[in-house]
Every structure is written in structure tokens, then in C-alpha cells.
Motif scaffolding. Structure first.
Motif, PDB file in Angstrom:
ATOM      1  N   ARG A 162      -5.159  16.535  -1.850  1.00  0.00           N
ATOM      2  CA  ARG A 162      -5.768  15.273  -2.218  1.00  0.00           C
ATOM      3  C   ARG A 162      -4.747  14.160  -2.049  1.00  0.00           C
ATOM      4  N   LEU A 163      -5.051  13.235  -1.173  1.00  0.00           N
ATOM      5  CA  LEU A 163      -4.189  12.087  -0.960  1.00  0.00           C
ATOM      6  C   LEU A 163      -4.664  10.919  -1.807  1.00  0.00           C
ATOM      7  N   SER A 164      -3.699  10.130  -2.280  1.00  0.00           N
ATOM      8  CA  SER A 164      -4.007   8.922  -3.041  1.00  0.00           C
ATOM      9  C   SER A 164      -3.358   7.728  -2.364  1.00  0.00           C
ATOM     10  N   CYS A 165      -3.959   6.574  -2.572  1.00  0.00           N
ATOM     11  CA  CYS A 165      -3.461   5.349  -1.957  1.00  0.00           C
ATOM     12  C   CYS A 165      -3.760   4.196  -2.905  1.00  0.00           C
TER      13      CYS A 165
ATOM     14  N   VAL B   6       0.861  -1.180   0.000  1.00  0.00           N
ATOM     15  CA  VAL B   6       0.000   0.000   0.000  1.00  0.00           C
ATOM     16  C   VAL B   6       0.895   1.228   0.000  1.00  0.00           C
ATOM     17  N   VAL B   7       0.670   2.116  -0.960  1.00  0.00           N
ATOM     18  CA  VAL B   7       1.524   3.296  -1.103  1.00  0.00           C
ATOM     19  C   VAL B   7       0.654   4.543  -1.174  1.00  0.00           C
ATOM     20  N   GLU B   8       0.944   5.496  -0.290  1.00  0.00           N
ATOM     21  CA  GLU B   8       0.237   6.773  -0.291  1.00  0.00           C
ATOM     22  C   GLU B   8       1.064   7.817  -1.033  1.00  0.00           C
ATOM     23  N   SER B   9       0.371   8.834  -1.506  1.00  0.00           N
ATOM     24  CA  SER B   9       1.027   9.995  -2.096  1.00  0.00           C
ATOM     25  C   SER B   9       0.114  11.198  -1.958  1.00  0.00           C
TER      26      SER B   9
ATOM     27  N   ARG C 203      -8.643   0.237 -10.153  1.00  0.00           N
ATOM     28  CA  ARG C 203      -7.242   0.563  -9.905  1.00  0.00           C
ATOM     29  C   ARG C 203      -6.819   0.258  -8.473  1.00  0.00           C
ATOM     30  N   ASN C 204      -7.744  -0.252  -7.650  1.00  0.00           N
ATOM     31  CA  ASN C 204      -7.445  -0.492  -6.227  1.00  0.00           C
ATOM     32  C   ASN C 204      -6.848   0.756  -5.579  1.00  0.00           C
ATOM     33  N   THR C 205      -7.436   1.877  -5.888  1.00  0.00           N
ATOM     34  CA  THR C 205      -6.931   3.166  -5.417  1.00  0.00           C
ATOM     35  C   THR C 205      -8.001   3.906  -4.637  1.00  0.00           C
ATOM     36  N   SER C 206      -7.594   4.456  -3.503  1.00  0.00           N
ATOM     37  CA  SER C 206      -8.476   5.288  -2.699  1.00  0.00           C
ATOM     38  C   SER C 206      -7.961   6.725  -2.729  1.00  0.00           C
TER      39      SER C 206
ATOM     40  N   ASN D 135      -5.390  -5.188   7.310  1.00  0.00           N
ATOM     41  CA  ASN D 135      -4.226  -6.051   7.154  1.00  0.00           C
ATOM     42  C   ASN D 135      -3.006  -5.339   6.580  1.00  0.00           C
ATOM     43  N   TYR D 136      -3.267  -4.366   5.734  1.00  0.00           N
ATOM     44  CA  TYR D 136      -2.191  -3.763   4.957  1.00  0.00           C
ATOM     45  C   TYR D 136      -2.155  -2.255   5.192  1.00  0.00           C
ATOM     46  N   TRP D 137      -0.946  -1.748   5.395  1.00  0.00           N
ATOM     47  CA  TRP D 137      -0.749  -0.336   5.709  1.00  0.00           C
ATOM     48  C   TRP D 137       0.321   0.270   4.831  1.00  0.00           C
ATOM     49  N   GLY D 138       0.115   1.542   4.501  1.00  0.00           N
ATOM     50  CA  GLY D 138       1.137   2.287   3.807  1.00  0.00           C
ATOM     51  C   GLY D 138       2.140   2.872   4.781  1.00  0.00           C
ATOM     52  N   GLN D 139       3.125   3.546   4.222  1.00  0.00           N
ATOM     53  CA  GLN D 139       4.212   4.089   5.031  1.00  0.00           C
ATOM     54  C   GLN D 139       3.873   5.459   5.622  1.00  0.00           C
ATOM     55  N   GLY D 140       2.808   6.061   5.121  1.00  0.00           N
ATOM     56  CA  GLY D 140       2.387   7.353   5.630  1.00  0.00           C
ATOM     57  C   GLY D 140       2.879   8.501   4.772  1.00  0.00           C
ATOM     58  N   THR D 141       2.117   9.568   4.781  1.00  0.00           N
ATOM     59  CA  THR D 141       2.493  10.784   4.063  1.00  0.00           C
ATOM     60  C   THR D 141       2.189  11.981   4.958  1.00  0.00           C
ATOM     61  N   GLN D 142       3.121  12.924   5.004  1.00  0.00           N
ATOM     62  CA  GLN D 142       2.998  14.060   5.920  1.00  0.00           C
ATOM     63  C   GLN D 142       2.074  15.127   5.347  1.00  0.00           C
ATOM     64  N   VAL D 143       1.183  15.601   6.171  1.00  0.00           N
ATOM     65  CA  VAL D 143       0.331  16.745   5.844  1.00  0.00           C
ATOM     66  C   VAL D 143       0.584  17.807   6.909  1.00  0.00           C
ATOM     67  N   THR D 144       0.987  18.985   6.477  1.00  0.00           N
ATOM     68  CA  THR D 144       1.277  20.089   7.388  1.00  0.00           C
ATOM     69  C   THR D 144       0.425  21.286   6.999  1.00  0.00           C
ATOM     70  N   VAL D 145      -0.316  21.795   7.970  1.00  0.00           N
ATOM     71  CA  VAL D 145      -1.173  22.965   7.744  1.00  0.00           C
ATOM     72  C   VAL D 145      -0.672  24.077   8.648  1.00  0.00           C
ATOM     73  N   SER D 146      -0.163  25.111   8.024  1.00  0.00           N
ATOM     74  CA  SER D 146       0.446  26.184   8.798  1.00  0.00           C
ATOM     75  C   SER D 146       0.453  27.468   7.993  1.00  0.00           C
ATOM     76  N   SER D 147       0.311  28.579   8.716  1.00  0.00           N
ATOM     77  CA  SER D 147       0.392  29.867   8.044  1.00  0.00           C
ATOM     78  C   SER D 147       1.812  30.419   8.090  1.00  0.00           C
TER      79      SER D 147
END
Length: 126
Positions: free
Chosen positions: A19-22, A4-7, A76-79, A114-126
């Protein structure tokens, strides 16, 4: 084995969107329920949103309801997780998870996946 791969993570200002994809690949099943979780520094991993294996049934945590939208392309097995009106409290590492599922069940607990991605950072800041 399923990978599982996020982006799609990144940095935005308050009120912005991401928009995150997985994508699940490898030994793939016909249908997956897919979920998104997040973990901020010093906090436990928390549920964000999930979509059922079939039928497109969705469920959201209260703190993202009305701002985030989860969707899935079964071919595409994509979320996807569309995140609008992001706020500083949304800052976290976002994880995608998948579990083979051919029903309308909702899975909002990390232990259900069962299956996990490695994670993707989301930063919200002014």
C-alpha cells in the motif's frame, strides 16, 4: 509551494500486496486530483491510476485494473494506492502527482500535474 511525499514502497514476492501513500503539504488547496505513475528501468514513465479532485471518480490503466485500488482522504490531502497480486512486471519506481482540482475530471497524462513526489521503489521478485 506544495510538497508531495510518497511512502510505502518495498520488496514483495509475486502475488503479494503493498500500500503506497502520498501526502500533499505546504501551500495546500482545498481539493487535489491525484495520480500515480511508474517508471521501470529503461522505460518511459507510464500512467497507473488517478482519482478526481471531488467525487472520488477513478480511472486505471488496463494493466492494473482489478488489482490496484486508488483512494483519497481529502481532509488529509492524502492518496493511497492499494496494490494486490503484484507481479514482477509491476517492478518500478512509483510516483505520486497532484494538481489542484475541484471537479470530476480525470487526469491520466503526466503533463496535467503540477506537483510530483520523489518516487518510491516497488520491487516484485521471488
Amino acid at each position: 509551494q506544495v510538497q508531495v511525499v510518497e511512502s510505502g514502497g518495498g520488496s514483495v514476492q509475486p502475488g503479494g500486496s503493498l500500500r503506497l501513500s502520498c501526502t500533499a503539504s505546504g501551500r495546500t488547496y482545498s481539493n487535489y486530483a491525484m495520480g500515480w505513475f511508474r517508471q521501470a528501468p529503461g522505460k518511459e514513465r507510464e500512467f497507473v491510476a488517478t482519482i478526481s479532485g471531488i467525487g472520488g471518480r477513478t480511472y486505471y490503466a488496463d494493466y492494473v485494473k482489478g488489482r490496484f485500488t486508488i483512494s483519497k482522504n481529502n481532509t488529509r490531502n492524502t492518496s493511497y494506492l492499494q496494490m494486490n497480486n503484484l507481479q514482477p512486471e509491476d517492478t518500478a519506481v512509483y510516483y505520486c502527482a497532484a494538481v489542484a482540482s475541484t471537479n470530476l475530471w480525470i487526469y491520466n497524462s503526466p503533463g496535467s500535474y503540477n506537483y510530483w513526489g520523489q518516487g518510491t521503489q516497488v520491487t516484485v521478485s521471488s
